[in-house]
Design a protein around this motif. Structure first.
Motif, PDB file in Angstrom:
ATOM      1  N   ASP A  70      -3.337 -18.856  10.518  1.00  0.00           N
ATOM      2  CA  ASP A  70      -2.430 -18.643  11.738  1.00  0.00           C
ATOM      3  C   ASP A  70      -3.235 -18.858  13.099  1.00  0.00           C
ATOM      4  OD1 ASP A  70      -0.193 -18.264  10.101  1.00  0.00           O
ATOM      5  OD2 ASP A  70      -0.224 -16.259  10.470  1.00  0.00           O
ATOM      6  N   SER A  71      -4.592 -18.472  12.837  1.00  0.00           N
ATOM      7  CA  SER A  71      -5.391 -18.332  14.151  1.00  0.00           C
ATOM      8  C   SER A  71      -6.784 -19.387  14.222  1.00  0.00           C
ATOM      9  CB  SER A  71      -6.227 -17.010  14.223  1.00  0.00           C
ATOM     10  OG  SER A  71      -6.740 -16.680  13.023  1.00  0.00           O
ATOM     11  N   GLY A  72      -6.552 -20.275  13.045  1.00  0.00           N
ATOM     12  CA  GLY A  72      -7.662 -21.368  13.082  1.00  0.00           C
ATOM     13  C   GLY A  72      -8.047 -21.722  11.588  1.00  0.00           C
ATOM     14  N   GLU A  73      -9.278 -22.158  11.611  1.00  0.00           N
ATOM     15  CA  GLU A  73      -9.958 -22.618  10.427  1.00  0.00           C
ATOM     16  C   GLU A  73     -11.052 -21.570  10.160  1.00  0.00           C
ATOM     17  OE1 GLU A  73     -10.016 -26.844   9.564  1.00  0.00           O
ATOM     18  OE2 GLU A  73     -12.116 -26.586   9.523  1.00  0.00           O
ATOM     19  N   GLU A  74     -11.336 -21.232   8.786  1.00  0.00           N
ATOM     20  CA  GLU A  74     -12.385 -20.519   8.276  1.00  0.00           C
ATOM     21  C   GLU A  74     -13.216 -21.182   7.293  1.00  0.00           C
ATOM     22  OE1 GLU A  74     -10.073 -16.228   8.504  1.00  0.00           O
ATOM     23  OE2 GLU A  74     -10.189 -17.211   6.658  1.00  0.00           O
ATOM     24  N   THR A  75     -14.507 -21.044   7.118  1.00  0.00           N
ATOM     25  CA  THR A  75     -15.155 -21.558   6.070  1.00  0.00           C
ATOM     26  C   THR A  75     -15.771 -20.537   5.025  1.00  0.00           C
ATOM     27  OG1 THR A  75     -15.914 -23.594   7.217  1.00  0.00           O
ATOM     28  CG2 THR A  75     -17.261 -23.079   5.348  1.00  0.00           C
ATOM     29  N   LEU A  76     -15.319 -20.324   3.931  1.00  0.00           N
ATOM     30  CA  LEU A  76     -15.889 -19.209   3.142  1.00  0.00           C
ATOM     31  C   LEU A  76     -16.816 -19.571   1.958  1.00  0.00           C
ATOM     32  CD1 LEU A  76     -12.469 -18.717   3.829  1.00  0.00           C
ATOM     33  CD2 LEU A  76     -13.526 -16.387   3.418  1.00  0.00           C
ATOM     34  N   GLN A  77     -17.823 -18.772   1.774  1.00  0.00           N
ATOM     35  CA  GLN A  77     -18.727 -19.100   0.667  1.00  0.00           C
ATOM     36  C   GLN A  77     -18.579 -18.378  -0.649  1.00  0.00           C
ATOM     37  OE1 GLN A  77     -20.900 -21.621   1.218  1.00  0.00           O
ATOM     38  NE2 GLN A  77     -20.131 -21.891   3.231  1.00  0.00           N
ATOM     39  N   PRO A  78     -19.387 -18.337  -1.494  1.00  0.00           N
ATOM     40  CA  PRO A  78     -19.323 -17.526  -2.790  1.00  0.00           C
ATOM     41  C   PRO A  78     -19.486 -15.834  -2.321  1.00  0.00           C
ATOM     42  CG  PRO A  78     -20.163 -19.457  -3.594  1.00  0.00           C
ATOM     43  CD  PRO A  78     -20.023 -19.490  -1.984  1.00  0.00           C
ATOM     44  N   GLY A  79     -18.872 -14.985  -2.648  1.00  0.00           N
ATOM     45  CA  GLY A  79     -18.986 -13.438  -2.349  1.00  0.00           C
ATOM     46  C   GLY A  79     -18.358 -13.137  -1.138  1.00  0.00           C
ATOM     47  N   GLN A  80     -17.487 -14.249  -0.377  1.00  0.00           N
ATOM     48  CA  GLN A  80     -16.797 -13.919   0.598  1.00  0.00           C
ATOM     49  C   GLN A  80     -15.273 -13.812   0.440  1.00  0.00           C
ATOM     50  OE1 GLN A  80     -18.179 -16.883   3.456  1.00  0.00           O
ATOM     51  NE2 GLN A  80     -19.281 -15.451   4.547  1.00  0.00           N
ATOM     52  N   VAL A  81     -14.602 -13.204   1.147  1.00  0.00           N
ATOM     53  CA  VAL A  81     -13.085 -12.835   0.931  1.00  0.00           C
ATOM     54  C   VAL A  81     -12.327 -13.362   2.078  1.00  0.00           C
ATOM     55  CG1 VAL A  81     -11.353 -11.009   0.604  1.00  0.00           C
ATOM     56  CG2 VAL A  81     -13.492 -10.722  -0.563  1.00  0.00           C
ATOM     57  N   HIS A  82     -11.261 -13.910   1.765  1.00  0.00           N
ATOM     58  CA  HIS A  82     -10.017 -14.244   2.748  1.00  0.00           C
ATOM     59  C   HIS A  82      -8.840 -13.294   2.474  1.00  0.00           C
ATOM     60  CE1 HIS A  82      -7.321 -16.334   4.928  1.00  0.00           C
ATOM     61  NE2 HIS A  82      -6.524 -16.582   3.985  1.00  0.00           N
ATOM     62  N   TYR A  83      -8.355 -12.869   3.503  1.00  0.00           N
ATOM     63  CA  TYR A  83      -7.217 -11.964   3.256  1.00  0.00           C
ATOM     64  C   TYR A  83      -6.088 -12.430   4.199  1.00  0.00           C
ATOM     65  CZ  TYR A  83      -3.993  -8.000   4.099  1.00  0.00           C
ATOM     66  OH  TYR A  83      -3.016  -7.084   4.203  1.00  0.00           O
TER      67      TYR A  83
END
Length: 112
Positions: A70-83
């Motif tokens: 809702d607030s934009g774009e995120e880039t995530l790598q191994p070991g990271q969490v998206h909630y």
């Protein structure tokens, strides 16, 4: 309780929630949670969708994830969490060159 994803059925969903390519998963579902081990090949995605009655937690194991929120774009790598909290929306894309592998948990929320 031990869960072995190797013992669970492989599910293949084409254009999952309006996305591109295939979302491949092995999942455990009961009255309390959905627990999924998912993969997206390069160029594949899960379409933008709302979590009106639940939330989702995604822990990335391999590859690079692009998540639209809702607030934009995120880039995530191994070991990271998206909630993605209840009441929010998101999509997941594999814009990389390797397989994206992640663990997703969708708790069942009390609807009282």
């Amino acid at each position: 309780m031990k869960l072995d994803f190797n013992d669970l059925e492989v599910n293949v969903a084409a254009c999952f929630k309006g996305g591109e390519g295939e979302y491949v998963s092995r999942r455990f579902v009961d009255d309390n949670n959905k627990i999924m081990l998912g993969t997206l090949e390069p160029g594949s995605s899960i379409g933008y969708h709302s979590h009106d009655t639940d939330s989702e937690i995604m822990y990335f194991l391999e590859g690079e994830a692009t998540v639209l929120t809702d607030s934009g774009e995120e880039t995530l790598q191994p070991g990271q969490v998206h909630y993605c909290p209840m009441g929010s929306s998101h999509s997941l894309m594999n814009r990389g060159t390797t397989t994206l592998k992640f663990l997703a948990v969708v708790p069942v929320h009390d609807k009282k």
